[in-house]
Scaffold this active site. Structure first.
Site, PDB file in Angstrom:
ATOM      1  N   ASP A  96      -2.228   5.254  -3.641  1.00 39.67           N
ATOM      2  CA  ASP A  96      -3.672   5.495  -3.453  1.00 39.67           C
ATOM      3  C   ASP A  96      -3.949   6.333  -2.213  1.00 39.67           C
ATOM      4  OD1 ASP A  96      -4.670   4.295  -5.743  1.00 39.67           O
ATOM      5  OD2 ASP A  96      -5.057   2.365  -4.794  1.00 39.67           O
ATOM      6  N   ARG A  97      -5.107   6.997  -2.254  1.00 41.06           N
ATOM      7  CA  ARG A  97      -5.570   7.876  -1.170  1.00 41.06           C
ATOM      8  C   ARG A  97      -4.766   9.183  -1.118  1.00 41.06           C
ATOM      9  NH1 ARG A  97     -10.522   6.445   1.195  1.00 41.06           N
ATOM     10  NH2 ARG A  97     -10.659   4.188   1.411  1.00 41.06           N
ATOM     11  N   ASP A  99       0.834  -1.212   0.000  1.00 36.69           N
ATOM     12  CA  ASP A  99       0.000   0.000   0.000  1.00 36.69           C
ATOM     13  C   ASP A  99       0.864   1.257   0.000  1.00 36.69           C
ATOM     14  OD1 ASP A  99      -2.163  -1.683  -0.053  1.00 36.69           O
ATOM     15  OD2 ASP A  99      -3.210  -0.771   1.636  1.00 36.69           O
ATOM     16  N   HIS A 128       1.339  -8.124   4.077  1.00 39.54           N
ATOM     17  CA  HIS A 128       0.518  -6.911   4.135  1.00 39.54           C
ATOM     18  C   HIS A 128      -0.770  -7.119   4.937  1.00 39.54           C
ATOM     19  CE1 HIS A 128      -1.195  -3.097   3.106  1.00 39.54           C
ATOM     20  NE2 HIS A 128      -2.308  -3.716   2.775  1.00 39.54           N
TER      21      HIS A 128
END
Length: 485
Positions: A261-262, A258, A339
Site C-alpha cells: 500500500d501507498r 505494512d 506492528h
C-alpha cells in the site's frame, strides 16, 4: 476595557500562530503545524478555521480519528462552514467509512452548489458507495467461502517460450532465481504469473503452520535484523539489502508488517519477501500489519496494483495469505516485536496472543485489532487512538506488560518518524519505520535495528531514500482517495 484588550491581543496572537502553522504545513512539517494550531486554539478556541486546518494536518499524519474530531468541532462552531464537512469527509474516506464520507460531501455540495471541486468529489464518493453496496450484495458469507488457493494448480500453467524473465526450475526457489527476479523488478519487468502463484502458494503453506505468536532464537554470536513498514517502496527495500546484506540463514530478518500500500511497487516488495521465505524459511520472518487487510488494500493501492500487474484471482489470493501472517514475534525471550502496540487491558500474557485465531480480516476491536493498530503516547495510562482504531498507551502500560511477561523491550512500527525510529517509554519501546521519504513527501529517514546475541542490545541504523522510477505513490489507489493525497 482591559478584558477586551486582552481578548483582542489573544485573537491577534492566535492569528500569528495560525500563519506560522500554515507555513509549517506548506513545509510538510505536519507535527509542528498541529502544535501551532493547538496553541492558536488555546488563545481562540471558537475558530472553526483553526480546527479544520488542524484536521488537515492530522490527515497528513494518518491520524484520522483526531481529524474527524477536529472536523466535527469546526462544524459545531459553524454549521455552515463547508471546510469542516470537507475535512471530516476526507478522514472518514481514508478510514474506509464511505457512507459517513458521503453524508459530509453531500453537505459540502449543499453549502457550495456551484463549486466544481465539491461536485466532482461528491460524484466519486457516490460511485464508491454504490460499488461498496454492490460488493456487499454479491458477497458470499465467510463460512461458505471456498479457498482460492485450493483451486489453483500452478504446475499446469504454461510459460511461453518468449518469456525472458526469472524462472523457477522445479519446486525449489533458489538464490539465483531470487537475484534474477530482483534484477527484473529493478528494470520494471513483471514475473510470470506461474512463478508468482508458486511463490505465494508455497509461502501460504509455511505461514499457515505457524502460531499467532512466533518465538525466534538467535544463537550466541549471531545477529538478527528487524525492519519496520516498507509500504511498497521496493527500491528502498533493495537499499536495505545493499546496506545490510541479503536475507540468509546467517543474516536473518523480521519485516514487521505494512509491506504493501501507498508505494506503487508493492507487488515487487511482497513477492521479494515471499520469495526469500520460500528460499530459506529461517532467513526471513513476516508479521502482519494493519495494511495486510482487504479494507486497506482496496483504498491504498495494493488491490489496484495487483489487478493491473497480475489478475483479479491474485487479489483474492493475497487477501487469503495475509490472514495467515503471524501477529507478533518474541526474540530470545527478551524482545517483543509487533506492528502496532499494546492493549486496552492489563494482564495480557504471551499465551493469550498465541491463542488468537488470526485467520480472518482484522476485527475493529479486541487483542488482534490492538496489536495491529495501537500507538504509544508520552503520558501514562491509556487514551483514545489518534487514528480512530485501537488505542494510545503510556509507558506504565509498556512497563507492566514487559514485567508480567518477563521481557526487556517492545519493538513496534506503524508510525512514520523523522529519523526512521524513536525511543520512548524510558527506553523500553522503540518504533522502527523503514520507508524513507514516505509517500515521496515526508522527508523522513528510514531505519532498521540489528540485535546481537546474547545481550540483544538494539543497534539502530538509519538511511535515506534512493531514487525510483517515475511512478507516483498511490498510482493504483482508489481514484477518490488520490484526490486528497
Amino acid at each position: 476595557m482591559p478584558g477586551m484588550e486582552a481578548e483582542n491581543s489573544n485573537t491577534s496572537r492566535a492569528g500569528e500562530l495560525k500563519q506560522l502553522a500554515n507555513e509549517a504545513f506548506k513545509a510538510r512539517k505536519y507535527s509542528q503545524a498541529i502544535d501551532l494550531y493547538t496553541q492558536a486554539l488555546e488563545l481562540n478556541g471558537e475558530n472553526a478555521v483553526y480546527y479544520a486546518n488542524r484536521a488537515f494536518a492530522h490527515t497528513k499524519l494518518e491520524e484520522y480519528g483526531s481529524a474527524i474530531q477536529d472536523g466535527t468541532r469546526a462544524i459545531e462552531i459553524d454549521p455552515r462552514y463547508s471546510k469542516g464537512y470537507y475535512r471530516r469527509g476526507a478522514a472518514y474516506l481514508a478510514m474506509g467509512k464511505f457512507k459517513d464520507a458521503l453524508k459530509d460531501f453531500q453537505q459540502v455540495k449543499k453549502l457550495c452548489p456551484n463549486d466544481p471541486d465539491a461536485t466532482k468529489k461528491l460524484k466519486e464518493c457516490e460511485k464508491a458507495v454504490m460499488k461498496l453496496k454492490f460488493e456487499e450484495a454479491i458477497s458470499v458469507p465467510e463460512s461458505q467461502r471456498c479457498s482460492v488457493a485450493d483451486s489453483i494448480d500452478y504446475h499446469s500453467i504454461e510459460v511461453e517460450p518468449q518469456y525472458a524473465g526469472a524462472r523457477i526450475e522445479g519446486d525449489v526457489v533458489t538464490l539465483d532465481f531470487v537475484k534474477k527476479m530482483l534484477d527484473d523488478f529493478k528494470n520494471q519487468k513483471n514475473l510470470h504469473k506461474r512463478y508468482a502463484y508458486q511463490i505465494v502458494l508455497q509461502t501460504r503453506e509455511m505461514l499457515r503452520a505457524l502460531p499467532s505468536l512466533v518465538d525466534i532464537v538467535v544463537p550466541e554470536g549471531k545477529h538478527f535484523t528487524v525492519c519496520g513498514d516498507v509500504h511498497g517502496q521496493f527500491y528502498d527495500l533493495l537499499n536495505i539489502f545493499e546496506l545490510n546484506g541479503l536475507p540468509s540463514e546467517d543474516n536473518p530478518y523480521l519485516f514487521n508488517g505494512d509491506f504493501v500500500d501507498r508505494g506503487s511497487f508493492s507487488l515487487e516488495v511482497i513477492l521479494t519477501l515471499f520469495a526469500f521465505k520460500c528460499m530459506c524459511p529461517s532467513a526471513i520472518h513476516l508479521a502482519r500489519g494493519n495494511h495486510e487487510s482487504k479494507s486497506m488494500n482496496k483504498i491504498y493501492g495494493f488491490e489496484g496494483e495487483v489487478r493491473s500487474k497480475l489478475s483479479e484471482i491474485f487479489v483474492e489470493l493475497f487477501a487469503e495469505v495475509f490472514c495467515c501472517l503471524p501477529l507478533a514475534h518474541v526474540i530470545n525471550e527478551k524482545v517483543f516485536v509487533v506492528h502496532g502496540g499494546l492493549f486496552s487491558v492489563d494482564g495480557v500474557k504471551l499465551s493469550d496472543i498465541k491463542a488468537i485465531d488470526r485467520f480472518c480480516e482484522p476485527p475493529e476491536e479486541g487483542l488482534m485489532c490492538e496489536l495491529l493498530w495501537s500507538d504509544p503516547q508520552p503520558q501514562p495510562g491509556r487514551g483514545p487512538s489518534k487514528r480512530g482504531v485501537g488505542l494510545s498507551f503510556g509507558g506504565d502500560v509498556t512497563k507492566r506488560f514487559l514485567q508480567e511477561n518477563n521481557l526487556d523491550l517492545v519493538v513496534r512500527s506503524h508510525e512514520v518518524k523523522d529519523e526512521g525510529y524513536e525511543i520512548e517509554h524510558d527506553g523500553k519501546l522503540i518504533t522502527v519505520f523503514s520507508a524513507p521519504n514516505y509517500c515521496d513527501q515526508m522527508g523522513n529517514k528510514g531505519a532498521f535495528i540489528r540485535f546481537e546475541a546474547p545481550d540483544m542490545k538494539p543497534n539502530i541504523v538509519t538511511f535515506s531514500a534512493v531514487p525510483h522510477p517515475d511512478v507516483k505513490p498511490m498510482a493504483y489507489a482508489n481514484n477518490f482517495l488520490r484526490m486528497f493525497s
